[in-house]
Scaffold this motif. Structure first.
Motif, PDB file in Angstrom:
ATOM      1  N   ALA A 160       0.830  -1.205   0.000  1.00 41.27           N
ATOM      2  CA  ALA A 160       0.000   0.000   0.000  1.00 41.27           C
ATOM      3  C   ALA A 160       0.865   1.256   0.000  1.00 41.27           C
ATOM      4  N   LEU A 161       1.940   1.256   0.773  1.00 37.55           N
ATOM      5  CA  LEU A 161       2.824   2.418   0.809  1.00 37.55           C
ATOM      6  C   LEU A 161       3.552   2.605  -0.513  1.00 37.55           C
ATOM      7  N   LEU A 166       2.989   9.923  -4.448  1.00 34.27           N
ATOM      8  CA  LEU A 166       3.976  10.646  -3.642  1.00 34.27           C
ATOM      9  C   LEU A 166       4.003  12.139  -3.937  1.00 34.27           C
ATOM     10  N   HIS A 167       3.044  12.644  -4.703  1.00 30.62           N
ATOM     11  CA  HIS A 167       3.085  14.062  -5.071  1.00 30.62           C
ATOM     12  C   HIS A 167       2.980  14.956  -3.843  1.00 30.62           C
ATOM     13  N   ALA A 186       1.322  13.223   4.760  1.00 33.81           N
ATOM     14  CA  ALA A 186       0.945  13.150   3.348  1.00 33.81           C
ATOM     15  C   ALA A 186       0.679  11.714   2.883  1.00 33.81           C
ATOM     16  N   THR A 187       1.652  10.831   3.038  1.00 39.56           N
ATOM     17  CA  THR A 187       1.521   9.474   2.486  1.00 39.56           C
ATOM     18  C   THR A 187       0.709   8.560   3.389  1.00 39.56           C
ATOM     19  N   LEU A 188       0.985   8.585   4.688  1.00 35.00           N
ATOM     20  CA  LEU A 188       0.288   7.674   5.592  1.00 35.00           C
ATOM     21  C   LEU A 188      -1.221   7.881   5.609  1.00 35.00           C
ATOM     22  N   PRO A 189      -1.744   9.126   5.651  1.00 35.41           N
ATOM     23  CA  PRO A 189      -3.213   9.289   5.614  1.00 35.41           C
ATOM     24  C   PRO A 189      -3.862   8.723   4.351  1.00 35.41           C
ATOM     25  N   GLN A 190      -3.141   8.692   3.235  1.00 35.07           N
ATOM     26  CA  GLN A 190      -3.719   8.131   2.011  1.00 35.07           C
ATOM     27  C   GLN A 190      -3.900   6.626   2.106  1.00 35.07           C
ATOM     28  N   THR A 191      -2.994   5.969   2.797  1.00 37.08           N
ATOM     29  CA  THR A 191      -3.027   4.507   2.882  1.00 37.08           C
ATOM     30  C   THR A 191      -3.731   4.000   4.135  1.00 37.08           C
ATOM     31  N   LEU A 192      -4.041   4.882   5.078  1.00 37.07           N
ATOM     32  CA  LEU A 192      -4.610   4.439   6.346  1.00 37.07           C
ATOM     33  C   LEU A 192      -5.946   3.715   6.187  1.00 37.07           C
ATOM     34  N   PRO A 193      -6.905   4.211   5.381  1.00 36.93           N
ATOM     35  CA  PRO A 193      -8.158   3.438   5.227  1.00 36.93           C
ATOM     36  C   PRO A 193      -7.930   2.033   4.690  1.00 36.93           C
ATOM     37  N   GLN A 194      -7.016   1.891   3.736  1.00 36.54           N
ATOM     38  CA  GLN A 194      -6.724   0.570   3.198  1.00 36.54           C
ATOM     39  C   GLN A 194      -6.078  -0.319   4.261  1.00 36.54           C
ATOM     40  N   MET A 195      -5.196   0.251   5.067  1.00 40.86           N
ATOM     41  CA  MET A 195      -4.569  -0.523   6.133  1.00 40.86           C
ATOM     42  C   MET A 195      -5.586  -0.965   7.182  1.00 40.86           C
TER      43      MET A 195
END
Length: 264
Positions: A160-161, A166-167, A186-195
């Motif tokens: 997921a990461l 990465l923009h 920036a990056t972690l909040p984008q992947t948090l729902p999937q995680m």
């Protein structure tokens, strides 16, 4: 756009057909090599034996002392799955960052090997090994769930990461934001729902696995089930099985409700 104006479909390569043929050949070979005796299931003797076996489970044991004991075992199984999943989430996050190549490609390869080893060993094998070190009880079962699930979640988190855009992170780092802060904001909040979705799914699986681990002495409902079945006490075993089904259904419903709440 009209049908005439649409571009032609891309040509199909021969590799897809080859993989389909190989898969079909594997399925056929599996049926040929296995000694499957379907007709024996329908013989009068087999049907009579199955009916007698299933009849021994009725009616379930509904005495108050045994129900309280079963409820305690269910709570122990639930606790094993919850703590094991939480430990796996923590370990998976720690391993996912280098596993996603955030700390260099050589370390990425080494961490990926560790994740492969962790998830390649089933929970039951982990439990056997940890029972030797930690002894009988839910502690070994919890560690077994955590070890296997850490390998699964670590791989999923790392993927997921790696696939996250990465923009936003690059924009923050260009404006002077530290590397860790840019990753966290920036990056972690984008992947948090999937995680979170992966975590809930693995928790559901760990409920079932925790019940199975009890068979090898790791506590919970599985240990109760093994005890009563080994003594051919079918009615108490039926109560334990019903408790397992109820626990899995409860966790499935809670997980589905949580997913709906997260996607609002």
């Amino acid at each position: 756009m009209t049908v005439q104006g649409m571009p032609p479909p891309p040509p199909r390569g021969w590799t897809g057909w080859l993989m389909a043929l190989l898969l079909a050949a594997l399925v056929v070979a599996s049926f040929i090599t296995l000694d499957l005796k379907w007709a024996e299931f329908a013989t009068p003797g087999a049907l009579r034996s199955m009916a007698e076996f299933l009849g021994g489970f009725a009616p379930p044991e509904l005495g108050t002392p045994f129900l309280l004991k079963t409820a305690t075992g269910a709570l122990e199984t639930l606790a094993m799955s919850a703590v094991g999943t939480l430990l796996a989430v923590a370990a998976g996050l720690v391993l996912a960052i280098p596993g996603a190549g955030r700390l260099g490609m050589p370390l990425r390869g080494a961490v990926r090997v560790v994740l492969n080893v962790l998830r390649s060993i089933p929970e039951l094998v982990w439990a056997y090994m940890l029972l030797i070190a930690a002894g009988l009880g839910p502690f070994a079962g919890t560690l077994a769930l955590a070890a296997h699930t850490a390998g699964v979640l670590g791989r999923l988190f790392a993927d997921a990461l790696e696939n996250a855009p990465l923009h936003a992170e690059h924009s923050l780092r260009t404006n002077g934001t530290p590397v860790l802060a840019a990753f966290l904001y920036a990056t972690l909040p984008q992947t948090l729902p999937q995680m979170l979705s992966y975590t809930l799914y693995r928790w559901e699986n760990n409920i079932r696995a925790a019940a199975v681990l009890g068979v090898v002495g790791a506590g919970g409902l599985g240990q109760m089930l093994k005890y009563h079945l080994s003594l051919f006490q079918m009615q108490p075993a039926a109560t334990v099985i019903l408790a397992m089904l109820a626990l899995v259904a409860l966790v499935d419903a809670a997980s589905a409700a949580t997913r709906r709440w997260l996607t609002k």
